[in-house]
Design a protein around this motif. Structure first.
Motif, PDB file in Angstrom:
ATOM      1  N   GLU A 156       1.407   2.923   5.295  1.00 30.29           N
ATOM      2  CA  GLU A 156       0.165   2.650   4.433  1.00 30.29           C
ATOM      3  C   GLU A 156       0.190   2.405   3.051  1.00 30.29           C
ATOM      4  O   GLU A 156      -0.575   2.163   2.419  1.00 30.29           O
ATOM      5  N   SER A 158       2.531   0.088   1.944  1.00 34.44           N
ATOM      6  CA  SER A 158       2.619  -1.182   2.063  1.00 34.44           C
ATOM      7  C   SER A 158       1.138  -2.498   2.355  1.00 34.44           C
ATOM      8  O   SER A 158       1.209  -2.959   2.601  1.00 34.44           O
ATOM      9  N   ASN A 160      -2.196  -4.652   2.263  1.00 38.69           N
ATOM     10  CA  ASN A 160      -2.966  -4.817   0.840  1.00 38.69           C
ATOM     11  C   ASN A 160      -4.224  -5.456   0.775  1.00 38.69           C
ATOM     12  O   ASN A 160      -4.703  -5.599  -0.836  1.00 38.69           O
ATOM     13  N   ASN A 161      -4.951  -4.123   1.979  1.00 39.03           N
ATOM     14  CA  ASN A 161      -6.446  -3.747   0.617  1.00 39.03           C
ATOM     15  C   ASN A 161      -6.476  -2.210  -0.287  1.00 39.03           C
ATOM     16  O   ASN A 161      -6.254  -2.080   0.077  1.00 39.03           O
ATOM     17  N   PRO A 162      -6.793  -3.370  -1.218  1.00 36.69           N
ATOM     18  CA  PRO A 162      -6.903  -2.086  -2.787  1.00 36.69           C
ATOM     19  C   PRO A 162      -7.693  -1.332  -2.104  1.00 36.69           C
ATOM     20  O   PRO A 162      -7.795  -0.450  -3.379  1.00 36.69           O
ATOM     21  N   THR A 164      -8.607   0.884  -0.083  1.00 34.86           N
ATOM     22  CA  THR A 164      -7.786   1.846   1.120  1.00 34.86           C
ATOM     23  C   THR A 164      -8.009   3.341   1.326  1.00 34.86           C
ATOM     24  O   THR A 164      -7.914   3.770   0.129  1.00 34.86           O
ATOM     25  N   LEU A 197       0.633   5.343  -6.095  1.00 36.79           N
ATOM     26  CA  LEU A 197      -0.222   4.443  -5.997  1.00 36.79           C
ATOM     27  C   LEU A 197      -1.356   4.755  -6.576  1.00 36.79           C
ATOM     28  O   LEU A 197      -2.521   4.492  -6.795  1.00 36.79           O
ATOM     29  N   GLN A 201      -4.408   3.382  -9.042  1.00 35.33           N
ATOM     30  CA  GLN A 201      -5.666   2.821  -8.542  1.00 35.33           C
ATOM     31  C   GLN A 201      -6.593   3.394  -9.837  1.00 35.33           C
ATOM     32  O   GLN A 201      -7.810   3.575 -10.187  1.00 35.33           O
ATOM     33  N   ARG A 294       2.036  -1.948  -2.531  1.00 34.33           N
ATOM     34  CA  ARG A 294       0.876  -1.660  -2.981  1.00 34.33           C
ATOM     35  C   ARG A 294       1.021  -1.467  -4.244  1.00 34.33           C
ATOM     36  O   ARG A 294      -0.069  -1.721  -4.800  1.00 34.33           O
ATOM     37  N   GLN A 295       1.923  -0.623  -4.522  1.00 31.85           N
ATOM     38  CA  GLN A 295       2.355  -0.564  -6.126  1.00 31.85           C
ATOM     39  C   GLN A 295       2.301  -1.848  -6.499  1.00 31.85           C
ATOM     40  O   GLN A 295       2.248  -1.507  -7.806  1.00 31.85           O
ATOM     41  N   SER A 298      -0.694  -3.984  -6.799  1.00 36.25           N
ATOM     42  CA  SER A 298      -1.938  -2.890  -7.234  1.00 36.25           C
ATOM     43  C   SER A 298      -1.594  -2.858  -9.006  1.00 36.25           C
ATOM     44  O   SER A 298      -2.198  -3.013  -9.870  1.00 36.25           O
ATOM     45  N   SER A 349       0.782 -10.739   0.774  1.00 37.75           N
ATOM     46  CA  SER A 349       0.997  -9.707  -0.435  1.00 37.75           C
ATOM     47  C   SER A 349       0.318 -10.225  -1.471  1.00 37.75           C
ATOM     48  O   SER A 349      -0.721  -8.992  -2.632  1.00 37.75           O
TER      49      SER A 349
END
Length: 415
Positions: A156, A158, A160-162, A164, A197, A201, A294-295, A298, A349
């Motif tokens: 989760e 990694s 790419n959907n911000p 999530t 993360l 966000q 993701r980190q 984002s 990504s």
């Protein structure tokens, strides 16, 4: 005179001919037999009294006579064995004694009961073994589920959907059990990554409002797929619902520094392939190498949103040069890092980052655009040699078209 009627037996002559002892008289035997017969007839009417098994006949008398004299009667054959067999048969049939066929059936029934008992015992043993196998399988599946939940949580990180839902990631990390000190350390690292993360966000959400950020990304993605240069690109749908207008420039730059630190940490970790392989072999990730994509993406997305919004804000003109200098340094760093990537999935990504950056470059003023190209033009040219997604190529084409028009390389209508 003796009675000579056929079938009548002269008892006196029989007694004399046999020379029986004086205390044994045939007439007494018959008298006793008649009395016994009458008693048996009376007993038949009584409940629980079995019927007479055998009655004394004249043949029995001849048998007695033959036994005492040692000779058989000349008139009657020896039928004693037949009488005994028939008597036994009658007695057995009356008393319920099983015959040969019934005894065989009883033996068969006993064998069947024994076989059924053995079968039931085997079935019980088999049921017990099945229950044990189910229990072992359940325990094993529970361990696999825990391991899978940890792997899913790590995966989760990694995605790419911000958008999530990080509550699902947090729920999966909470159910993990501790099997070893290494697993304890891995779970602790997962929690730290998830919290980091969520903080990234959270900064983006309270500055720009969650729906604004998602709407901006969707508008950019939709407009970037159009190849026409004249197609208008969407402006950022900023509103007063976020905290951007209530924070000073210094406060926003402090948040930018924190986001940049998180971005650099994730970038360094993702670039260290040796360390990622060691962690994977140690059990941190069983299927793929761990990553912090993701980190990484984002954080840089939030940085570009803040800086480009500060750049166009007329109320913050005093900090304009400081903001632009910070923005240009991050643009160059981001492009150089993207060019150094060798993994196709890693480049994909970064698609939202490139789309946002190229869209803002096209929307800024002429002087700002020229200052951007003065430091990033070589990196923009290098992007042409890479296999990029269609949306990225469309926006990159529009950037080069603006370069031609801004530097009078070609007329605007031809660009």
């Amino acid at each position: 005179t003796p009675d000579t009627t056929p079938g009548h037996l002269n008892l006196d002559s029989v007694n004399e001919s046999l020379s029986l002892p004086p205390d044994i008289v045939i007439s007494d035997i018959l008298t006793n037999q008649e009395q016994s017969t009458e008693d048996q007839l009376l007993d038949q009417d009584k409940p629980g009294v079995p019927p007479p098994t055998h009655s004394v006949t004249q043949d029995d008398i001849h048998k007695i006579v033959s036994h005492d004299s040692g000779t058989q009667s000349p008139h009657k054959p020896d039928r004693s064995h037949d009488m005994i067999d028939s008597s036994n048969k009658k007695t057995s049939s009356r008393k319920g004694t099983p015959s040969i066929s019934s005894s065989t059936k009883m033996e068969d029934g006993t064998k069947k009961k024994k076989a059924a008992s053995q079968k039931g015992h085997k079935e019980k043993e088999e049921k017990g073994r099945r229950r044990q196998r189910k229990k072992d399988k359940k325990d094993k599946s529970g361990k696999e589920f825990i391991t899978q939940s940890i792997d899913d949580t790590q995966s989760e990180l990694s995605v790419n959907n911000p958008d999530t839902d990080m509550s699902q990631v947090r729920a999966r990390t909470q159910i993990s059990k501790v099997y070893s000190p290494e697993q304890t350390l891995f779970n602790f690292l997962i929690i730290k990554c998830v919290v980091q993360l969520e903080l990234i966000q959270a900064v983006d959400n309270f500055i720009f409002y969650p729906t604004i950020t998602r709407q901006d990304d969707q508008n950019i993605l939709h407009a970037s797929g159009v190849m026409s240069v004249s197609y208008p690109l969407p402006r950022p749908p900023y509103s007063d619902r976020g905290m951007f207008q209530y924070l000073s420039t210094s406060q926003l730059l402090v948040l930018v520094e924190c986001l940049e630190e998180a971005h650099m940490f994730a970038r360094n970790f993702n670039s260290n392939h040796t360390q990622r392989i060691i962690l994977m072999k140690a059990g941190f990730r069983r299927r793929t190498k761990p990553n912090l994509l993701r980190q990484e993406t984002s954080s840089i997305l939030t940085i570009f949103r803040i800086l480009y919004h500060l750049l166009e804000d007329e109320n913050r003109i005093d900090d304009y040069h400081r903001v632009e200098e910070k923005l240009l340094s991050l643009v160059i760093s981001a492009l150089e890092y993207f060019l150094s990537l060798t993994s196709e999935s890693h480049r994909i990504s970064w698609t939202p980052v490139l789309l946002l950056m190229f869209t803002r470059m096209i929307q800024i003023t002429t002087d700002e655009f020229k200052r951007h190209m003065a430091v990033s033009y070589p990196q923009m040219c290098e992007l042409v040699s890479l296999e990029l997604k269609y949306e990225v190529r469309c926006l990159l084409r529009r950037v080069f078209n603006r370069i031609g028009s801004e530097y009078d390389i070609c007329p605007v209508d031809q660009a």
